[in-house]
Design a protein around this motif. Structure first.
Motif, short mmCIF file in Angstrom:
data_model
loop_
_atom_site.label_atom_id
_atom_site.label_comp_id
_atom_site.label_asym_id
_atom_site.label_seq_id
_atom_site.Cartn_x
_atom_site.Cartn_y
_atom_site.Cartn_z
N LYS A 165 0.82 -1.21 0.00
CA LYS A 165 0.00 0.00 0.00
C LYS A 165 0.86 1.27 0.00
CE LYS A 165 -3.93 -1.90 -0.34
NZ LYS A 165 -4.67 -1.71 -1.59
N ARG A 166 1.98 1.22 0.71
CA ARG A 166 2.90 2.37 0.71
C ARG A 166 3.47 2.59 -0.69
NH1 ARG A 166 6.34 5.41 4.20
NH2 ARG A 166 8.31 5.86 3.16
N GLU A 167 3.88 1.52 -1.34
CA GLU A 167 4.44 1.62 -2.70
C GLU A 167 3.37 2.06 -3.69
OE1 GLU A 167 7.61 1.31 -3.72
OE2 GLU A 167 8.26 1.00 -1.65
N TRP A 168 2.13 1.65 -3.46
CA TRP A 168 1.02 2.05 -4.33
C TRP A 168 0.87 3.57 -4.30
CZ3 TRP A 168 -4.28 2.91 -2.19
CH2 TRP A 168 -5.24 3.07 -3.19
N ILE A 169 0.87 4.17 -3.12
CA ILE A 169 0.76 5.62 -3.01
C ILE A 169 2.05 6.28 -3.53
CG2 ILE A 169 0.65 7.55 -1.37
CD1 ILE A 169 -2.05 6.26 -1.98
N SER A 170 3.19 5.69 -3.25
CA SER A 170 4.46 6.23 -3.73
C SER A 170 4.46 6.34 -5.25
CB SER A 170 5.62 5.36 -3.25
OG SER A 170 6.83 5.86 -3.74
N SER A 171 3.90 5.36 -5.94
CA SER A 171 3.87 5.40 -7.41
C SER A 171 3.00 6.56 -7.91
CB SER A 171 3.40 4.06 -7.97
OG SER A 171 2.05 3.84 -7.67
N LEU B 125 2.66 9.43 -6.21
CA LEU B 125 3.44 10.62 -5.89
C LEU B 125 4.59 10.83 -6.88
CD1 LEU B 125 3.55 10.23 -2.00
CD2 LEU B 125 2.02 11.69 -3.36
N GLN B 126 5.09 9.74 -7.45
CA GLN B 126 6.18 9.83 -8.42
C GLN B 126 5.67 10.02 -9.85
OE1 GLN B 126 8.77 6.41 -7.93
NE2 GLN B 126 8.53 6.52 -5.71
N GLY B 127 4.35 10.07 -10.02
CA GLY B 127 3.76 10.25 -11.34
C GLY B 127 3.78 9.01 -12.21
N LYS B 128 3.94 7.82 -11.60
CA LYS B 128 4.00 6.57 -12.36
C LYS B 128 2.63 5.96 -12.58
CE LYS B 128 8.60 5.31 -10.74
NZ LYS B 128 9.36 4.33 -9.95
N ARG B 129 1.63 6.36 -11.80
CA ARG B 129 0.28 5.81 -11.97
C ARG B 129 -0.73 6.88 -11.59
NH1 ARG B 129 -0.35 0.78 -8.59
NH2 ARG B 129 -2.26 0.59 -9.74
N GLY B 130 -1.88 6.77 -12.16
CA GLY B 130 -2.96 7.69 -11.83
C GLY B 130 -2.73 9.08 -12.36
N ASP B 131 -3.79 9.84 -12.40
CA ASP B 131 -3.71 11.21 -12.89
C ASP B 131 -3.74 12.24 -11.77
OD1 ASP B 131 -3.73 10.40 -15.61
OD2 ASP B 131 -5.90 10.10 -15.49
N ARG B 132 -4.51 11.95 -10.73
CA ARG B 132 -4.66 12.90 -9.63
C ARG B 132 -4.76 12.12 -8.33
NH1 ARG B 132 -9.50 16.70 -11.34
NH2 ARG B 132 -8.54 18.20 -9.95
N LEU B 133 -4.22 12.71 -7.28
CA LEU B 133 -4.30 12.12 -5.95
C LEU B 133 -4.77 13.21 -5.00
CD1 LEU B 133 -3.75 9.65 -4.12
CD2 LEU B 133 -1.42 10.52 -3.83
N PHE B 134 -5.76 12.87 -4.20
CA PHE B 134 -6.31 13.83 -3.26
C PHE B 134 -5.94 13.43 -1.84
CE2 PHE B 134 -8.78 14.29 -7.05
CZ PHE B 134 -9.03 15.64 -7.13
#
Length: 194
Positions: free
Chosen positions: A167-173, A175-184
């Motif tokens: 889960k930490r790596e999921w959020i890290s990805s 934050l690094q712009g490797k997945r997803g378009d937006r994070l709230f």
């Protein structure tokens, strides 16, 4: 909706008569999951069952494919996601050594039809906004410690430390712009809480 099923972490030998056909096995695919393999420290595979929800492969076909691949690995992990309508498929997977660890349910609600839509009182101490650089460390701490009911946390074969790291790596990805378009991020009194 659907459910996640996982196989034992250590491959074992199965004693079933050889009844699967080459065609049946060719419709199944084991796809490597390098992201999870990196976190687990050993090979991880997703069992792709195809898109035909009416087709239920035999437990023998599943075992032949999984055992054929995992037999070469001292330790490996395999998972699959099954549509909620795939009751027969879940049965074949469990008979082949997999087990259900999580069931997902998706709800939908048209909020514009609610009588109070748009008039909800907002908490003055709660803010939701896009993530900024100042939020990263706190979000990683939260993601690495707050989950309890994810498919990884519910699986007794996955150590809690690994589940938290996933889960930490999921959020890290994100934050690094490797997945997803937006994070709230949700902030309570100015501090990230989720």
């Amino acid at each position: 909706g659907g459910c996640w099923v996982t196989s034992p972490r250590t491959p074992s030998r199965w004693d079933l008569p050889n009844t699967s056909s080459g065609t049946e096995i060719s419709r199944l695919k084991l796809v490597e999951d390098p992201c999870l393999a990196y976190i687990f420290g050993h090979p991880v595979y997703r069992l792709d069952l195809g898109k035909d929800s009416a087709w239920d492969p035999s437990q023998r076909a599943i075992r032949d494919l999984v055992e054929g691949r995992l037999a070469r690995e001292p330790v490996a992990f395999c998972y699959s996601k099954v549509d909620v309508s795939g009751v027969g498929l879940v049965e074949s997977l469990t008979e082949a050594g997999f087990r259900v660890v999580d069931v997902n349910v998706t709800f939908a609600l048209e909020t514009t039809s609610l009588p109070f839509a748009g008039s909800l009182d907002r908490r003055s101490d709660l803010t939701i906004r896009e993530v900024s650089g100042d939020d990263h460390e706190e979000l990683l701490r939260i993601a690495g410690s707050c989950f309890r009911y994810s498919r990884f946390h519910l699986d007794p074969e996955i150590p809690k430390e690994i589940a938290h790291r996933i889960k930490r790596e999921w959020i890290s990805s994100y934050l690094q712009g490797k997945r997803g378009d937006r994070l709230f991020v949700a902030l309570l009194k100015g501090r990230p809480t989720g």
